[in-house]
Design an enzyme around this catalytic site. Structure first.
Site, mmCIF file in Angstrom:
data_model
loop_
_atom_site.group_PDB
_atom_site.id
_atom_site.type_symbol
_atom_site.label_atom_id
_atom_site.label_comp_id
_atom_site.label_asym_id
_atom_site.label_seq_id
_atom_site.Cartn_x
_atom_site.Cartn_y
_atom_site.Cartn_z
ATOM 1 N N LYS A 64 26.625 19.236 21.116
ATOM 2 C CA LYS A 64 27.765 19.450 20.383
ATOM 3 C C LYS A 64 28.928 19.061 21.421
ATOM 4 C CE LYS A 64 29.710 24.012 20.750
ATOM 5 N NZ LYS A 64 30.000 25.563 20.031
ATOM 6 N N ARG A 107 27.486 31.456 15.099
ATOM 7 C CA ARG A 107 26.248 31.551 16.181
ATOM 8 C C ARG A 107 26.717 32.482 17.323
ATOM 9 N NH1 ARG A 107 28.152 30.135 21.198
ATOM 10 N NH2 ARG A 107 27.878 28.007 21.740
ATOM 11 N N MET A 216 31.153 38.708 25.416
ATOM 12 C CA MET A 216 31.166 37.376 24.768
ATOM 13 C C MET A 216 32.194 36.328 25.203
ATOM 14 S SD MET A 216 28.398 37.958 23.157
ATOM 15 C CE MET A 216 28.174 36.354 22.352
ATOM 16 N N LYS A 223 36.738 32.819 34.334
ATOM 17 C CA LYS A 223 37.028 33.890 33.245
ATOM 18 C C LYS A 223 36.309 35.564 33.773
ATOM 19 C CE LYS A 223 37.603 31.269 29.141
ATOM 20 N NZ LYS A 223 37.163 30.969 27.787
HETATM 21 P P1 NAD Z 1 41.825 33.332 20.809
HETATM 22 O O1 NAD Z 1 42.723 32.612 21.657
HETATM 23 O O2 NAD Z 1 41.896 33.492 19.425
HETATM 24 O O3 NAD Z 1 41.789 34.985 21.432
HETATM 25 C C1 NAD Z 1 42.066 35.110 22.765
HETATM 26 C C2 NAD Z 1 41.955 36.678 22.721
HETATM 27 O O4 NAD Z 1 41.860 37.077 24.200
HETATM 28 C C3 NAD Z 1 43.176 37.499 22.441
HETATM 29 O O5 NAD Z 1 42.751 38.776 22.023
HETATM 30 C C4 NAD Z 1 43.999 37.614 23.423
HETATM 31 O O6 NAD Z 1 44.817 38.781 23.338
HETATM 32 C C5 NAD Z 1 43.170 37.876 24.490
HETATM 33 N N1 NAD Z 1 43.497 37.421 25.985
HETATM 34 C C6 NAD Z 1 43.974 36.306 26.205
HETATM 35 N N2 NAD Z 1 44.286 36.517 27.727
HETATM 36 C C7 NAD Z 1 44.166 37.683 27.999
HETATM 37 C C8 NAD Z 1 44.244 38.379 29.322
HETATM 38 N N3 NAD Z 1 44.822 37.644 30.264
HETATM 39 N N4 NAD Z 1 44.092 39.614 29.401
HETATM 40 C C9 NAD Z 1 43.596 40.054 28.143
HETATM 41 N N5 NAD Z 1 43.365 39.575 27.175
HETATM 42 C C10 NAD Z 1 43.503 38.348 26.815
HETATM 43 O O7 NAD Z 1 40.306 33.003 21.245
HETATM 44 P P2 NAD Z 1 38.752 33.305 20.637
HETATM 45 O O8 NAD Z 1 38.610 32.185 19.853
HETATM 46 O O9 NAD Z 1 38.974 34.591 19.891
HETATM 47 O O10 NAD Z 1 37.858 33.300 21.902
HETATM 48 C C11 NAD Z 1 38.003 34.397 22.769
HETATM 49 C C12 NAD Z 1 37.025 34.281 24.089
HETATM 50 O O11 NAD Z 1 35.835 33.972 23.689
HETATM 51 C C13 NAD Z 1 37.576 32.708 24.581
HETATM 52 O O12 NAD Z 1 37.393 32.961 26.218
HETATM 53 C C14 NAD Z 1 36.463 31.897 24.387
HETATM 54 O O13 NAD Z 1 36.271 30.688 25.316
HETATM 55 C C15 NAD Z 1 35.327 32.864 24.195
HETATM 56 N N6 NAD Z 1 34.185 32.216 23.496
HETATM 57 C C16 NAD Z 1 32.817 32.405 23.837
HETATM 58 C C17 NAD Z 1 31.747 31.806 23.054
HETATM 59 C C18 NAD Z 1 30.477 32.160 23.621
HETATM 60 O O14 NAD Z 1 29.331 31.440 23.168
HETATM 61 N N7 NAD Z 1 30.198 33.068 24.613
HETATM 62 C C19 NAD Z 1 32.026 31.448 21.865
HETATM 63 C C20 NAD Z 1 33.170 31.375 21.253
HETATM 64 C C21 NAD Z 1 34.337 31.653 22.065
#
Ligand code: NAD
Length: 317
Positions: A64, A107, A216, A223
């Protein structure tokens, strides 16, 4: 296969089946995730990367590729972009190119939902969610599909952004309340964290009772969403414990010497009934840092459906 093809072909049931199969294959030593590459490219503030692996059980091989382009919003595009390339294990030839954005969202939601299915306390009714970005809605929909929740509590750094979550909860017949972190921690039976935070949000003292947390958001070094003391107090599970200890939520508790990597159990082992799951009153944590094999597994399932239904486009490379 385009994003539209994928969205037509895959649903949560297929995603659960695909991710649980690959979690069990990893647990059984039948699937290997190869080292992840994730690098800033010095352009557009982008973080480019790829995740690859081979599942010898399902004969799924591929990569990916994509990453995080934070300025994409200005172009009307999602900031996370990805594409899956499936490779024939027999010949090394490209078998399929599958659009990866819908796949990734589904997923990731399925991984947390699987952890809820196997680790949530009996009778869980209150679901707490931290974060209200792109991925949060997917996590909420999947959790409501898998659990018998009647109430959703939400916390977001900017509380006015929780309307999309409220609309989902209402459509699904659940009551909804934006709350403070202490209230969310105390009242929730299951908590999903899905923010991009780099500092702990939920403290150890906030979480009371036999809660299950699906963490997640933390998928990169640095992070962090949870107090490391809370993580160390929980019985921890992950798709891939070694990855969680390095770049998942457990990285901080392990790095501070509060727990050992060997204390993180594999969720695949629980699904396969090789590893014990929850003991009644425990705090459990699923540290879902995301493994490329999940994407490959779901892309492969989507491809099989596409072949049956005559969807996608044939290309000669
Ligand atoms: P997004 O940018 O759409 O949303 C980010 C969210 O995090 C928002 O609710 C924002 O308010 C909050 N946020 C940002 N900085 C913050 C801080 N300093 N303190 C508190 N809240 C904060 O992103 P998304 O697509 O919703 O993804 C969210 C997270 O999940 C990202 O870190 C992304 O990398 C991660 N993610 C993980 C997986 C996995 O497989 N585990 C898959 C997809 C996304």
């Amino acid at each position: 296969m385009s994003e539209t093809d994928v969205a037509t072909l895959v649903d949560l049931d297929l995603a659960l089946e695909a991710v649980e199969a690959v979690f069990m294959a990893m647990d059984a030593g039948e699937a290997d995730a190869f080292p992840v590459v994730r690098e800033p490219i010095g352009y557009q503030e982008a973080l480019y990367g790829y995740k690859s692996g081979f599942d010898r059980n399902a004969m799924t091989l591929g990569v990916k590729v994509g990453g995080y382009w934070p300025r994409n919003g200005d172009r009307g595009l999602a900031s996370h972009q990805s594409t899956v390339l499936l490779v024939a294990p027999e010949t090394g030839q490209c078998n399929a190119l599958v659009a990866g954005n819908h796949l990734t969202a589904l997923r990731t939601a399925a991984a947390a939902a699987s952890s809820i299915r196997h680790l949530a306390p009996a009778g869980a009714r209150v679901l707490g969610i931290l974060g209200a970005g792109h991925q949060a809605s997917w996590q909420l929909e999947a959790a409501l599909d898998i659990g018998a929740f009647t109430e959703v509590l939400a916390w977001n750094r900017r509380p006015e952004r929780t309307q999309a979550l409220e609309a989902i909860a209402e459509r699904r017949g659940c009551s909804f309340r934006p709350v403070s972190l202490p209230e969310l921690g105390e009242a929730s039976d299951v908590i999903i964290t899905i923010t991009s935070s780099f500092a702990p949000l939920l403290e150890d003292v906030h979480v009371v009772g036999p809660t299950h947390i699906a963490a997640m958001g933390t998928d990169t070094e640095g992070k962090q969403e949870l107090d490391p003391v809370l993580v160390a107090r929980a019985r921890c599970f992950a798709e891939l414990p070694s990855q969680s200890a390095r770049l998942g939520e457990c990285q901080h508790a392990v790095g501070e010497g509060l727990m050992a990597e060997s204390e993180i159990a594999s969720l695949g082992g629980v699904i396969a009934e090789r590893v014990p799951g929850r003991k009644a009153s425990e705090l459990t944590l699923f540290d879902g840092s995301g493994v490329g094999l999940q994407d490959l597994s779901l892309a492969r399932a989507a491809l099989e459906r596409a072949r049956v239904r005559g969807m996608g486009r044939r290309l000669d490379l």
